[in-house]
Write a protein that holds these residues in place. Structure first.
Motif, PDB file in Angstrom:
ATOM      1  N   ASN A 142      -7.412 -20.921   6.678  1.00  0.00           N
ATOM      2  CA  ASN A 142      -5.990 -21.279   6.807  1.00  0.00           C
ATOM      3  C   ASN A 142      -5.085 -20.455   7.481  1.00  0.00           C
ATOM      4  O   ASN A 142      -5.069 -19.148   7.281  1.00  0.00           O
ATOM      5  CB  ASN A 142      -5.140 -21.602   5.597  1.00  0.00           C
ATOM      6  N   ILE A 143      -4.414 -20.607   8.609  1.00  0.00           N
ATOM      7  CA  ILE A 143      -3.560 -19.690   9.230  1.00  0.00           C
ATOM      8  C   ILE A 143      -2.295 -20.433   9.647  1.00  0.00           C
ATOM      9  O   ILE A 143      -2.056 -21.548   9.862  1.00  0.00           O
ATOM     10  CB  ILE A 143      -4.124 -19.459  10.755  1.00  0.00           C
ATOM     11  N   ASP A 195      -6.964 -16.811   4.201  1.00  0.00           N
ATOM     12  CA  ASP A 195      -5.378 -17.249   4.426  1.00  0.00           C
ATOM     13  C   ASP A 195      -4.742 -16.208   5.115  1.00  0.00           C
ATOM     14  O   ASP A 195      -4.508 -15.210   4.231  1.00  0.00           O
ATOM     15  CB  ASP A 195      -4.993 -17.801   3.059  1.00  0.00           C
ATOM     16  N   LEU A 196      -4.527 -16.327   6.319  1.00  0.00           N
ATOM     17  CA  LEU A 196      -3.708 -15.555   6.979  1.00  0.00           C
ATOM     18  C   LEU A 196      -2.371 -16.114   7.450  1.00  0.00           C
ATOM     19  O   LEU A 196      -2.187 -17.168   7.595  1.00  0.00           O
ATOM     20  CB  LEU A 196      -4.412 -15.309   8.302  1.00  0.00           C
ATOM     21  N   ALA A 197      -1.203 -15.235   7.257  1.00  0.00           N
ATOM     22  CA  ALA A 197       0.099 -15.387   7.610  1.00  0.00           C
ATOM     23  C   ALA A 197       0.475 -14.473   8.656  1.00  0.00           C
ATOM     24  O   ALA A 197       0.561 -13.181   8.322  1.00  0.00           O
ATOM     25  CB  ALA A 197       0.864 -15.361   6.476  1.00  0.00           C
ATOM     26  N   PHE A 198       1.244 -15.109   9.799  1.00  0.00           N
ATOM     27  CA  PHE A 198       1.779 -13.856  10.536  1.00  0.00           C
ATOM     28  C   PHE A 198       2.996 -14.299  10.391  1.00  0.00           C
ATOM     29  O   PHE A 198       3.596 -15.427  10.537  1.00  0.00           O
ATOM     30  CB  PHE A 198       1.370 -14.490  12.206  1.00  0.00           C
ATOM     31  N   VAL A 199       4.018 -13.379  10.618  1.00  0.00           N
ATOM     32  CA  VAL A 199       5.372 -13.381  10.296  1.00  0.00           C
ATOM     33  C   VAL A 199       6.148 -12.833  11.578  1.00  0.00           C
ATOM     34  O   VAL A 199       5.823 -11.750  12.101  1.00  0.00           O
ATOM     35  CB  VAL A 199       5.906 -12.605   9.142  1.00  0.00           C
ATOM     36  N   ILE A 200       7.061 -13.541  12.123  1.00  0.00           N
ATOM     37  CA  ILE A 200       7.833 -13.439  13.339  1.00  0.00           C
ATOM     38  C   ILE A 200       9.363 -13.352  12.790  1.00  0.00           C
ATOM     39  O   ILE A 200       9.818 -14.254  12.308  1.00  0.00           O
ATOM     40  CB  ILE A 200       7.596 -14.335  14.452  1.00  0.00           C
ATOM     41  N   GLY A 201       9.882 -12.215  12.644  1.00  0.00           N
ATOM     42  CA  GLY A 201      11.347 -12.198  12.403  1.00  0.00           C
ATOM     43  C   GLY A 201      12.280 -12.819  13.141  1.00  0.00           C
ATOM     44  O   GLY A 201      12.031 -13.179  14.345  1.00  0.00           O
ATOM     45  N   GLY A 202      13.798 -12.805  12.765  1.00  0.00           N
ATOM     46  CA  GLY A 202      14.837 -13.284  13.452  1.00  0.00           C
ATOM     47  C   GLY A 202      15.005 -12.263  14.550  1.00  0.00           C
ATOM     48  O   GLY A 202      14.240 -11.226  15.074  1.00  0.00           O
ATOM     49  N   SER A 203      16.501 -12.331  15.342  1.00  0.00           N
ATOM     50  CA  SER A 203      16.514 -11.555  16.536  1.00  0.00           C
ATOM     51  C   SER A 203      17.028  -9.954  16.200  1.00  0.00           C
ATOM     52  O   SER A 203      17.046  -9.314  16.907  1.00  0.00           O
ATOM     53  CB  SER A 203      17.915 -12.094  17.090  1.00  0.00           C
ATOM     54  N   LEU A 204      17.215 -10.037  14.689  1.00  0.00           N
ATOM     55  CA  LEU A 204      17.526  -8.414  14.365  1.00  0.00           C
ATOM     56  C   LEU A 204      15.972  -7.891  13.748  1.00  0.00           C
ATOM     57  O   LEU A 204      16.254  -6.672  13.218  1.00  0.00           O
ATOM     58  CB  LEU A 204      18.632  -8.616  13.264  1.00  0.00           C
ATOM     59  N   GLY A 205      14.844  -8.578  13.856  1.00  0.00           N
ATOM     60  CA  GLY A 205      13.707  -7.686  13.224  1.00  0.00           C
ATOM     61  C   GLY A 205      13.584  -8.559  11.637  1.00  0.00           C
ATOM     62  O   GLY A 205      14.132  -9.059  11.178  1.00  0.00           O
ATOM     63  N   LEU A 206      12.545  -7.858  11.150  1.00  0.00           N
ATOM     64  CA  LEU A 206      12.172  -8.166   9.616  1.00  0.00           C
ATOM     65  C   LEU A 206      12.717  -7.159   8.584  1.00  0.00           C
ATOM     66  O   LEU A 206      12.982  -6.020   8.997  1.00  0.00           O
ATOM     67  CB  LEU A 206      10.812  -7.776   9.701  1.00  0.00           C
ATOM     68  N   SER A 207      12.987  -7.616   7.597  1.00  0.00           N
ATOM     69  CA  SER A 207      13.530  -6.850   6.459  1.00  0.00           C
ATOM     70  C   SER A 207      12.278  -5.809   5.848  1.00  0.00           C
ATOM     71  O   SER A 207      11.198  -6.041   6.148  1.00  0.00           O
ATOM     72  CB  SER A 207      14.034  -7.590   5.476  1.00  0.00           C
ATOM     73  N   GLU A 208      13.019  -4.880   5.252  1.00  0.00           N
ATOM     74  CA  GLU A 208      11.744  -3.699   4.732  1.00  0.00           C
ATOM     75  C   GLU A 208      11.079  -4.346   3.514  1.00  0.00           C
ATOM     76  O   GLU A 208       9.803  -4.111   3.599  1.00  0.00           O
ATOM     77  CB  GLU A 208      12.715  -2.929   4.098  1.00  0.00           C
ATOM     78  N   ILE A 237     -10.088 -10.447  12.555  1.00  0.00           N
ATOM     79  CA  ILE A 237      -9.960 -11.736  11.885  1.00  0.00           C
ATOM     80  C   ILE A 237     -11.322 -12.126  11.552  1.00  0.00           C
ATOM     81  O   ILE A 237     -11.509 -12.559  10.313  1.00  0.00           O
ATOM     82  CB  ILE A 237      -9.461 -12.818  12.900  1.00  0.00           C
ATOM     83  N   GLU A 238     -12.526 -11.852  11.799  1.00  0.00           N
ATOM     84  CA  GLU A 238     -13.756 -12.271  11.761  1.00  0.00           C
ATOM     85  C   GLU A 238     -14.246 -11.591  10.464  1.00  0.00           C
ATOM     86  O   GLU A 238     -14.671 -11.993   9.495  1.00  0.00           O
ATOM     87  CB  GLU A 238     -14.782 -11.909  12.885  1.00  0.00           C
ATOM     88  N   ASN A 239     -13.887 -10.322  10.547  1.00  0.00           N
ATOM     89  CA  ASN A 239     -14.006  -9.198   9.292  1.00  0.00           C
ATOM     90  C   ASN A 239     -13.139  -9.765   8.041  1.00  0.00           C
ATOM     91  O   ASN A 239     -13.832  -9.673   6.870  1.00  0.00           O
ATOM     92  CB  ASN A 239     -13.690  -7.709   9.702  1.00  0.00           C
ATOM     93  N   LEU A 240     -11.939 -10.293   8.292  1.00  0.00           N
ATOM     94  CA  LEU A 240     -11.396 -10.873   7.069  1.00  0.00           C
ATOM     95  C   LEU A 240     -11.887 -11.890   6.276  1.00  0.00           C
ATOM     96  O   LEU A 240     -11.952 -12.033   5.144  1.00  0.00           O
ATOM     97  CB  LEU A 240      -9.811 -11.023   7.579  1.00  0.00           C
ATOM     98  N   THR A 241     -12.316 -12.743   7.421  1.00  0.00           N
ATOM     99  CA  THR A 241     -12.935 -13.994   6.718  1.00  0.00           C
ATOM    100  C   THR A 241     -14.204 -13.689   5.960  1.00  0.00           C
ATOM    101  O   THR A 241     -14.561 -14.135   4.857  1.00  0.00           O
ATOM    102  CB  THR A 241     -13.131 -15.105   7.646  1.00  0.00           C
ATOM    103  N   THR A 242     -14.959 -12.503   6.720  1.00  0.00           N
ATOM    104  CA  THR A 242     -16.368 -12.073   5.867  1.00  0.00           C
ATOM    105  C   THR A 242     -15.989 -11.717   4.847  1.00  0.00           C
ATOM    106  O   THR A 242     -16.916 -11.879   3.871  1.00  0.00           O
ATOM    107  CB  THR A 242     -17.189 -11.251   7.025  1.00  0.00           C
TER     108      THR A 242
END
Length: 159
Positions: A2-3, A102-115, A92-97
Motif C-alpha cells: 500500500n502506497i 505500507d508506505l506514506a509519502f508526505v508533501i507539505g503546504g507552501s510553508l513546508g512541514l511541521s516539526e 522500496i524493495e528492501n522495505l517490503t522485504t
C-alpha cells in the motif's frame, strides 16, 4: 503493498490530474496506490514567524491524522536525503522485504512541514534544492514511485 501520498491542498489543474491519473493507473499492477488530500490552512501573504508556525502546525495535525502507526513515512523536504532512482527503487524493495509494505509519502503546504511531521517521518527525501509547485511535486513523486517498481521488475522503462 500500500502506497499513499498525503498532501496539503487540492489539485485543480486538469493537466496535473491527467498525468497523475496515468501513473496511478500504471501503479495499479504493483500496489494499492492512493492520494490523500488534507485542506490547506488559509493564510495572508505576509505572515509573522509565529503565524507561519501555526499554519504548519495546523496542516501538520491534519497530515498526522492520515498516517497509521504501521506506515513507513517519507517526508519530502528540501534538506532531506537525495537519492538516485536506482537507490530509491532498492530502498522500496528492501522495505517490503523486511515487512514494511505500507508506505506514506508526505508533501507539505507552501510553508513546508511541521516539526511534528518531520519527527514522525522515518526518512526525509529530497528531489533537489529547487522549489517546485506542490502540484508538480505530486506528479514527479508518482512517476518516481512507478519508475522504482519498473526498475525492480527489470523493465527497460528506466533507460
Amino acid at each position: 503493498m500500500n502506497i499513499k501520498i498525503i498532501c496539503v491542498g487540492k489539485l485543480k489543474e486538469k493537466y496535473w490530474k491527467q498525468g497523475i491519473a496515468e501513473y496511478s493507473k500504471r501503479l495499479g499492477k504493483f500496489c494499492k496506490f492512493e492520494i490523500v488530500e488534507v485542506p490547506d490552512e488559509k493564510a495572508p501573504e505576509k505572515l509573522s514567524e509565529a503565524q507561519m508556525e501555526n499554519v504548519k502546525k495546523t496542516e501538520g495535525e491534519r497530515i498526522l491524522g492520515k498516517i497509521k502507526d504501521r506506515d513507513y513515512v517519507y517526508a519530502l523536504a528540501i534538506l532531506g536525503k537525495e537519492r538516485t532512482s536506482e537507490e530509491f527503487a532498492s530502498e522500496i524493495e528492501n522495505l517490503t522485504t523486511y515487512g514494511r509494505s505500507d508506505l506514506a509519502f508526505v508533501i507539505g503546504g507552501s510553508l513546508g512541514l511541521s516539526e511534528d511531521v518531520l519527527k514522525r517521518a522515518d526518512s526525509q527525501i529530497s528531489f533537489g534544492r529547487f522549489t517546485m509547485p506542490h502540484q508538480l511535486m505530486r506528479l514527479v513523486l508518482t512517476e518516481q514511485i512507478y519508475r522504482a517498481f519498473m526498475i525492480n521488475s527489470g523493465s527497460p522503462y528506466h533507460k
